[in-house]
Design an enzyme around this catalytic site. Structure first.
Site, mmCIF file in Angstrom:
data_model
loop_
_atom_site.group_PDB
_atom_site.id
_atom_site.type_symbol
_atom_site.label_atom_id
_atom_site.label_comp_id
_atom_site.label_asym_id
_atom_site.label_seq_id
_atom_site.Cartn_x
_atom_site.Cartn_y
_atom_site.Cartn_z
ATOM 1 N N ASP A 143 -1.851 6.638 6.146
ATOM 2 C CA ASP A 143 -2.631 5.963 5.447
ATOM 3 C C ASP A 143 -3.118 4.989 6.631
ATOM 4 O O ASP A 143 -2.314 4.182 7.144
ATOM 5 C CB ASP A 143 -2.339 5.125 4.200
ATOM 6 C CG ASP A 143 -3.300 4.191 3.814
ATOM 7 O OD1 ASP A 143 -4.510 4.034 4.615
ATOM 8 O OD2 ASP A 143 -2.891 3.503 2.553
ATOM 9 N N TRP A 171 0.936 -1.170 -0.142
ATOM 10 C CA TRP A 171 0.080 -0.075 0.033
ATOM 11 C C TRP A 171 0.951 1.288 -0.069
ATOM 12 O O TRP A 171 0.491 2.180 -0.712
ATOM 13 C CB TRP A 171 -1.328 -0.159 1.198
ATOM 14 C CG TRP A 171 -2.031 -1.172 0.797
ATOM 15 C CD1 TRP A 171 -2.200 -2.050 1.636
ATOM 16 C CD2 TRP A 171 -2.947 -1.125 -0.415
ATOM 17 N NE1 TRP A 171 -3.161 -2.936 1.087
ATOM 18 C CE2 TRP A 171 -3.782 -2.304 -0.138
ATOM 19 C CE3 TRP A 171 -3.204 -0.372 -1.184
ATOM 20 C CZ2 TRP A 171 -4.932 -2.838 -0.864
ATOM 21 C CZ3 TRP A 171 -4.229 -0.689 -2.277
ATOM 22 C CH2 TRP A 171 -4.894 -1.912 -1.957
ATOM 23 N N LYS A 179 -12.497 -1.560 5.837
ATOM 24 C CA LYS A 179 -11.741 -2.499 6.810
ATOM 25 C C LYS A 179 -12.292 -2.471 8.164
ATOM 26 O O LYS A 179 -12.641 -3.349 8.789
ATOM 27 C CB LYS A 179 -10.311 -2.091 6.751
ATOM 28 C CG LYS A 179 -9.721 -1.831 5.318
ATOM 29 C CD LYS A 179 -9.399 -3.179 4.573
ATOM 30 C CE LYS A 179 -9.451 -2.634 3.251
ATOM 31 N NZ LYS A 179 -8.262 -1.886 2.764
HETATM 32 C C1 LIG Z 1 -7.554 -1.548 1.257
HETATM 33 C C2 LIG Z 1 -6.267 -0.427 1.357
HETATM 34 C C3 LIG Z 1 -6.256 0.461 0.530
HETATM 35 C C4 LIG Z 1 -7.028 0.679 -0.661
HETATM 36 O O1 LIG Z 1 -8.237 0.844 -0.338
HETATM 37 P P1 LIG Z 1 -9.132 1.431 -1.610
HETATM 38 O O2 LIG Z 1 -10.536 1.920 -0.978
HETATM 39 O O3 LIG Z 1 -9.768 -0.204 -2.338
HETATM 40 O O4 LIG Z 1 -8.726 2.134 -2.761
HETATM 41 C C5 LIG Z 1 -5.124 1.414 0.839
HETATM 42 N N1 LIG Z 1 -4.267 1.242 1.947
HETATM 43 C C6 LIG Z 1 -4.414 0.226 2.732
HETATM 44 C C7 LIG Z 1 -3.632 0.249 4.054
HETATM 45 C C8 LIG Z 1 -5.512 -0.469 2.618
HETATM 46 O O5 LIG Z 1 -5.809 -1.637 3.647
#
Ligand SMILES: *Cc1c(COP(=O)(O)O)cnc(C)c1O
Length: 360
Positions: free
Chosen positions: A172, A102, A196
């Site tokens: 993030d 990511w 998540k």
């Molecule tokens: C799932 C995830 C993403 C991507 O998320 P989307 O909503 O599918 O764009 C980005 N960063 C992390 C840490 C993730 O777990």
């Protein structure tokens, strides 16, 4: 209905009480003669729900007035572009910690928009470890330092965060937000997809320090401009209404269950059960540095890939879903987000021990 045991990495398990509330209020919201998802986002019914959602979000994370909070569409992935567009200023660099899938995706997008510096690249250890937060120092002409607090695929998680001084820190937190208390004041921006730990896919939460907006690039198109979203409190265009409504209910559930401290207690207990099972037998292997083990996404390996496939298939027959590792890394992964009941982790540990007895 017999509910499946849901270890999917995202979208993922939701509190069953929240699903029931959504069901009960789907057709008519609070005796108002229409559904929340039929109401205008410019009307009182949505706005009062939205205000409550944002207030609860702030309360549970202890976010001060120095920050704006709102939701956007486009997934966490859109932020990989918006962040450098807004904050990677010409003549400077952005520091990225390449910690796994990511963070690397975010860094790769930033490279297309400006100059990127890698303080750290986990490639040499196959992204199974992280740098010591205390050692991390941004470069002299850095616009910001970027990290991913929990690598959902690699299964590693920062245990504390670097102090970047006057250089803005951006994180993030898609897959570990609300799983533990966070000192938001260390960051200038935190964002993440809600699918998540917070609700159904569709919304991305943004926590933006107002002072960061003063360091923004100019000439941005409307949707790409964080200042506009701050000014409009996330309602510049139609927000992901359903997702926000569900997030509000999940936040109420989190509050009822002890807030971020309660969630942290659950996460420590649940992940502890699995790591103990993994560590107590040579049949299971955790590929990640024990110092940085994620409490949300537990990755592990069996002696060979045939056994891993068999494990996933037999688990599925017992109603346990989502245990296959991400297609990019293989192996096995159990995601233990907030809403996953402790019993389901105990059941998985039992299944693992039984599987070892039969195949070890
Ligand atoms: C799932 C995830 C993403 C991507 O998320 P989307 O909503 O599918 O764009 C980005 N960063 C992390 C840490 C993730 O777990």
């Amino acid at each position: 209905m017999e509910r499946k045991k849901n270890y999917f990495a995202g979208p993922s398990v939701m509190p069953v009480e929240v699903l029931e509330q959504l069901r009960d209020q789907m057709v008519e919201y609070n005796n108002q003669g229409l559904s929340m998802i039929e109401a205008s986002h410019r009307g009182g019914m949505f706005e009062s729900m939205y205000d409550e959602c944002l207030a609860l979000f702030r309360e549970l994370l202890g976010i001060s007035d120095e920050y704006d909070v709102y939701f956007l569409g486009g997934g966490a992935t859109l932020q990989f572009t918006m962040i450098p567009m807004n904050f990677l200023r010409p003549g400077t660099v952005a520091d990225y910690i390449r910690s796994g899938t990511w963070a690397n995706k975010a860094a790769d997008d930033a490279e297309k928009l400006g100059k990127v510096n890698y303080y750290y690249d986990g490639k040499a250890n196959k992204y199974t470890s992280l740098p010591d937060a205390k050692q991390v120092k941004p470069s002299a002409n850095s616009s910001y330092l970027y990290l991913c607090s929990n690598e959902t695929i690699g299964g590693i998680e920062w245990q504390d965060f670097p102090d970047t001084g006057s250089v803005p820190l951006i994180g993030d937190m898609s897959s570990d937000i609300f799983s533990r208390p966070v000192d938001v004041n260390k960051f200038d921006m935190i964002y993440g997809g809600v699918q998540k730990n917070l609700g159904p896919a569709g919304a991305t939460f943004i926590i933006m320090k107002k002072s960061l907006l003063e360091k923004q690039n100019s000439n941005l198109t409307a949707y790409m401009d964080y200042k506009l979203h701050s000014k409009e409190k996330g309602l510049y265009n139609t927000p992901p209404v359903f997702s926000i409504w569900a997030v509000k209910l999940v936040l109420e559930w989190i509050k009822k269950n002890g807030g971020t401290e309660g969630m942290q207690k659950r996460a420590v207990e649940k992940s502890g059960i699995l790591y103990k099972t993994i560590d107590s037998s040579p049949f299971f292997k955790s590929p990640v540095d024990p110092t940085f083990r994620s409490k949300m996404n537990i990755v592990f390996r069996l002696p060979n890939e045939e056994l891993e496939e068999q494990f996933v298939n037999e688990a599925k027959k017992q109603g346990m879903l989502g245990l296959k590792g991400h297609r990019s890394v293989g192996g096995l992964r159990a995601s233990l987000y907030n809403a996953l009941p402790t019993e389901d982790v105990v059941a998985l540990a039992e299944f693992m021990k039984e599987f070892e007895r039969k195949n070890g």
